[in-house]
Structure formats: C-alpha cells, structure tokens
Design an enzyme around this catalytic site. Structure first.
Site, PDB file in Angstrom:
ATOM      1  N   GLY A 204      19.974 -37.139  55.794  1.00 37.55           N
ATOM      2  CA  GLY A 204      19.192 -37.511  56.974  1.00 37.55           C
ATOM      3  C   GLY A 204      17.918 -36.716  57.109  1.00 37.55           C
ATOM      4  O   GLY A 204      17.355 -36.207  56.139  1.00 37.55           O
ATOM      5  N   LEU A 230      23.066 -44.647  53.632  1.00 35.20           N
ATOM      6  CA  LEU A 230      21.931 -43.730  53.681  1.00 35.20           C
ATOM      7  C   LEU A 230      22.170 -42.494  52.813  1.00 35.20           C
ATOM      8  O   LEU A 230      23.169 -41.794  52.982  1.00 35.20           O
ATOM      9  CB  LEU A 230      21.668 -43.302  55.131  1.00 35.20           C
ATOM     10  CG  LEU A 230      20.496 -42.337  55.353  1.00 35.20           C
ATOM     11  CD1 LEU A 230      19.169 -43.000  54.987  1.00 35.20           C
ATOM     12  CD2 LEU A 230      20.469 -41.848  56.800  1.00 35.20           C
ATOM     13  N   ASP A 231      21.234 -42.248  51.877  1.00 38.13           N
ATOM     14  CA  ASP A 231      21.245 -41.058  51.025  1.00 38.13           C
ATOM     15  C   ASP A 231      22.554 -40.900  50.248  1.00 38.13           C
ATOM     16  O   ASP A 231      22.974 -39.788  49.936  1.00 38.13           O
ATOM     17  CB  ASP A 231      20.991 -39.783  51.853  1.00 38.13           C
ATOM     18  CG  ASP A 231      19.611 -39.759  52.473  1.00 38.13           C
ATOM     19  OD1 ASP A 231      18.698 -40.381  51.904  1.00 38.13           O
ATOM     20  OD2 ASP A 231      19.445 -39.123  53.532  1.00 38.13           O
ATOM     21  N   ALA A 232      23.202 -42.008  49.932  1.00 42.27           N
ATOM     22  CA  ALA A 232      24.512 -41.936  49.273  1.00 42.27           C
ATOM     23  C   ALA A 232      24.570 -42.763  47.998  1.00 42.27           C
ATOM     24  O   ALA A 232      25.652 -42.989  47.457  1.00 42.27           O
ATOM     25  CB  ALA A 232      25.607 -42.380  50.229  1.00 42.27           C
TER      26      ALA A 232
END
Length: 287
Positions: A204, A230-232
């Site tokens: 995040g 998200l960001d994964a």
C-alpha cells in the site's frame, strides 16, 4: 544476431520432454542457441526456455506453433508461448509525477539496453511531459477525478491508444493509480509495477514511512506483475539496502529511489528478453 524462435513452456514433469523438443528442432535443421530448464519438485512441474536459429529451419515461422501444439501440447499437457526475435516488444510507460524511474528507463532504452519500442507515455498529470519531449516520445494525459467518477472513461481511452499503438506490455513507473480488472485482463502478466518496499512487507501507500516507524534495518524494492490483488502479483525482481537508526523517512525515500530504478530496469529487461515464465502466483526467471 540471426533471427531466432523462443519457446517458453511448462507442463507436468515426466521423462523425455527435453529429448522430444530438441529432436523436433534439430530434425527440422534448427540450431539451438539457448536452453534452460527447471523442475519444481513440490508441484512436479517442468519449465523450459529454448531458443533456436531460424536460418535453415524447415518449418515456416507462422506454422511452428501449430506443429508444437499438434505434437506435444495434448500429449504432455503442455502450455507454450512462442516468440520471435524480430518481433520487438512495444512498451507503454505509465507515470504520475515522480521522474526517477521514467528517466532511468528512457536512458537505458536510448543507450540500447532495451530491445523494444516505446510508442507512448501515459500519465494522469502534465508534470513529466518535458521528459517525454526530451526523448521525442508522445505523451498523453488523462486526468482522473478525485472521486474516480471518470476512471472507466479514462481507461477506455487509454486502452484505445494501447491498441492503436500495438502495445505488448505496460510498465507502471511510479504510476499512482490502481489499474482496473478490465485492463489487467487485457494484459495478463504483461503489466509490470515497481513497489517501493520489499514485498510482502509494507504494502500500500507510504511504505518508507511504515518502514521507518517499524525500525527496520533493511529497506527494499519489488517489481512484480500486476494482478487484481493489490501489490500481490508474481514477483519478478527484488533488491535491498541497509539502513540505520540515523535514517529519516526522507533519507529512506532517497535510498529507495536508487533501488526502485535498478529493480524495475532488471524486471523490464527480463520481460523484453522473454526470460520470465509465470505459474500460479510465482515466476521462473531464466538466466
């Protein structure tokens, strides 16, 4: 270098795969110039990248994939991606206001490190137009309202541009907007992001401030493919730098920017060279 074909494949591991594929190439007068393979023993999966010269290859270029599918795809439950060295990837760069990753990518491209074309730079701000002009690359701006009420309209226009410019992959060079599921579905494992932390830590916003508050001794940067989570997405490249209690959030940002540039450039380079294979939420990076 002579024109080559590049085959990336994965399938359940079993004897004879390398022998069969190399025999297919050599029997048709192809000269193998690269071969790398890996077996994931946990999942019993086989992965391979093989590249061969097409100078004297007997099968026409537009028929090679058909032959491979007919001979091996069903037999070995094989998933294949075939590329050709003379088909240059076309990279679109998405940016917001920070210039460090953009400058680094464009400098490397100008120096000949990236064998690709950059037909456009897309942004939600005017701030970096001067950078695009320095490198003579068209710069397009679509502002996104704070309430995101025009986000769908903006992405539709962006997708139209990407299609027009025949873009094959996208690089988010500190683009501070979340990509919609629709765009991700259009470019699966072809949207590369740089995240300013060593994922999965500090996902995040404001990860350097999170790291400072946690008192970590190492900060990092991560480049990954974008997914709906998200960001994964599958991680392509990471690196770290040591820090001390004397560092401030501001000094962490400065040190982090150097990491972001090198990590993103490595990821982009591997993608352009077609040396990345994704499986589930992981990547196999060939040397």
């Amino acid at each position: 270098m002579n024109k080559t074909a590049i085959l990336l494949l994965h399938c359940p591991d079993q004897p004879g795969i390398i022998s069969e594929v190399t025999k297919f190439i050599t029997d048709n007068q192809g000269n193998i110039v690269y071969l790398d393979q890996y077996v994931d023993k946990e999942d019993s999966m086989f992965f391979m990248r093989i590249e061969w010269s097409l100078d004297h290859f007997l099968i026409p270029q537009d028929k090679i994939k058909e032959y491979i599918n007919t001979l091996y795809a069903q037999r070995y439950q094989m998933t294949c991606n075939l590329y050709f060295s003379d088909q240059r990837p076309r990279m679109a760069i998405f940016v917001s206001k920070m210039s460090h990753c953009l400058y680094d990518l464009l400098a490397r491209w100008k120096a000949g490190e990236f064998e690709c074309d950059i037909p456009c730079i897309v942004s939600n701000h005017e701030d970096l137009r001067y950078v695009a002009e320095q490198f003579d690359i068209p710069y397009y701006v679509w502002s996104i309202k704070k309430d995101h009420s025009n986000k769908a309209e903006v992405e539709a226009a962006e997708m139209e541009l990407l299609k027009k410019e025949k873009v094959t992959f996208i690089v988010l060079a500190r683009y501070m907007q979340i990509i919609s599921d629709d765009m991700i579905e259009q470019y699966p494992n072809h949207i590369i992001n740089i995240h300013h932390s060593f994922l999965p830590a500090f996902i995040g916003a404001r990860p350097y401030h999170q790291a400072y508050e946690r008192g970590v001794k190492i900060i990092g940067a991560t480049s990954h493919y974008v997914t709906a989570d998200l960001d994964a997405g599958p991680i392509i490249e990471q690196d770290v730098a040591r820090i001390t209690h004397k560092d401030t959030p501001e000094s962490l940002v400065l040190k982090g920017k150097d990491l972001e540039k090198i990590v993103l450039s490595r990821a982009v380079s591997k993608h352009i060279e077609r040396k990345i294979l994704t499986f589930h939420n992981k990547t196999i990076i060939f040397s």
